[in-house]
Motif scaffolding. Structure first.
Motif, PDB file in Angstrom:
ATOM      1  N   LYS A   1      -2.137   3.607 -12.042  1.00 38.88           N
ATOM      2  CA  LYS A   1      -1.980   4.522 -10.912  1.00 38.88           C
ATOM      3  C   LYS A   1      -3.184   4.446  -9.978  1.00 38.88           C
ATOM      4  CE  LYS A   1       1.042   7.718 -13.331  1.00 38.88           C
ATOM      5  NZ  LYS A   1       1.153   9.041 -13.958  1.00 38.88           N
TER       6      LYS A   1
ATOM      7  N   ALA B   1       0.811  -1.221   0.000  1.00 42.39           N
ATOM      8  CA  ALA B   1       0.000   0.000   0.000  1.00 42.39           C
ATOM      9  C   ALA B   1       0.842   1.269   0.000  1.00 42.39           C
ATOM     10  CB  ALA B   1      -0.949  -0.002   1.193  1.00 42.39           C
TER      11      ALA B   1
ATOM     12  N   ILE C   1       1.263  -3.463  -7.435  1.00 46.36           N
ATOM     13  CA  ILE C   1      -0.099  -3.988  -7.372  1.00 46.36           C
ATOM     14  C   ILE C   1      -0.050  -5.454  -6.960  1.00 46.36           C
ATOM     15  CG2 ILE C   1      -1.036  -2.375  -9.093  1.00 46.36           C
ATOM     16  CD1 ILE C   1      -0.997  -4.712 -11.112  1.00 46.36           C
TER      17      ILE C   1
ATOM     18  N   ALA D   1      -2.702   1.242  -7.894  1.00 47.01           N
ATOM     19  CA  ALA D   1      -1.390   1.084  -7.252  1.00 47.01           C
ATOM     20  C   ALA D   1      -1.532   1.017  -5.741  1.00 47.01           C
ATOM     21  CB  ALA D   1      -0.479   2.233  -7.642  1.00 47.01           C
ATOM     22  N   GLY D   2      -0.807   0.072  -5.155  1.00 48.02           N
ATOM     23  CA  GLY D   2      -0.845  -0.113  -3.714  1.00 48.02           C
ATOM     24  C   GLY D   2      -1.998  -0.972  -3.240  1.00 48.02           C
ATOM     25  N   LYS D   3      -2.771  -1.515  -4.176  1.00 51.43           N
ATOM     26  CA  LYS D   3      -3.980  -2.263  -3.816  1.00 51.43           C
ATOM     27  C   LYS D   3      -3.979  -3.654  -4.448  1.00 51.43           C
ATOM     28  CE  LYS D   3      -6.598   2.023  -3.948  1.00 51.43           C
ATOM     29  NZ  LYS D   3      -7.588   2.769  -4.714  1.00 51.43           N
TER      30      LYS D   3
ATOM     31  N   ASN E   1       2.277   3.531  -3.866  1.00 52.03           N
ATOM     32  CA  ASN E   1       1.093   3.916  -4.634  1.00 52.03           C
ATOM     33  C   ASN E   1       1.263   5.226  -5.397  1.00 52.03           C
ATOM     34  OD1 ASN E   1       1.102   5.638  -2.472  1.00 52.03           O
ATOM     35  ND2 ASN E   1      -1.008   5.259  -1.860  1.00 52.03           N
TER      36      ASN E   1
ATOM     37  N   LEU F   1       5.007   1.934  -8.191  1.00 47.97           N
ATOM     38  CA  LEU F   1       3.627   1.483  -8.366  1.00 47.97           C
ATOM     39  C   LEU F   1       3.590  -0.033  -8.234  1.00 47.97           C
ATOM     40  CD1 LEU F   1       2.729   3.668 -11.477  1.00 47.97           C
ATOM     41  CD2 LEU F   1       2.192   4.161  -9.086  1.00 47.97           C
TER      42      LEU F   1
END
Length: 84
Positions: free
Chosen positions: A46, A11, A22, A49-51, A14, A20
């Motif tokens: 984007k 996370a 995922i 990103a982080g998820k 992001n 970035l």
């Protein structure tokens, strides 16, 4: 060598400045360098990103996409955070 990440670590990646990352099916991918090549545009990557982007990924892609890019983009796997 594959690294293990917690969801919290992913996370934090992001933004383009932080990278970035995922998650797709518990695998972590660094899509920082790939974002501008993505056929749907960098904006989509984007946004996720982080998820965990598994649901969005499988809605628009098939196994062939992972086979094509996994070796280049996969940087590790998600490990569960320590249970209290």
């Amino acid at each position: 060598m594959s690294k293990s990440f917690t969801p919290t670590e992913v996370a934090s990646h992001n933004t383009p400045e932080r990278g970035l990352y995922i998650i797709i099916d518990n695998a972590v991918y660094n899509v920082s360098e790939f974002a501008d090549e993505h056929p749907g545009g960098a904006k989509i990557l984007k946004r996720v990103a982080g998820k965990d982007a598994s649901k969005q990924f499988w809605k628009y892609h098939n196994d062939g996409v992972l086979k094509k890019y996994a070796a280049k983009l996969k940087i590790g796997d998600v490990r569960d955070a320590a249970k209290l």
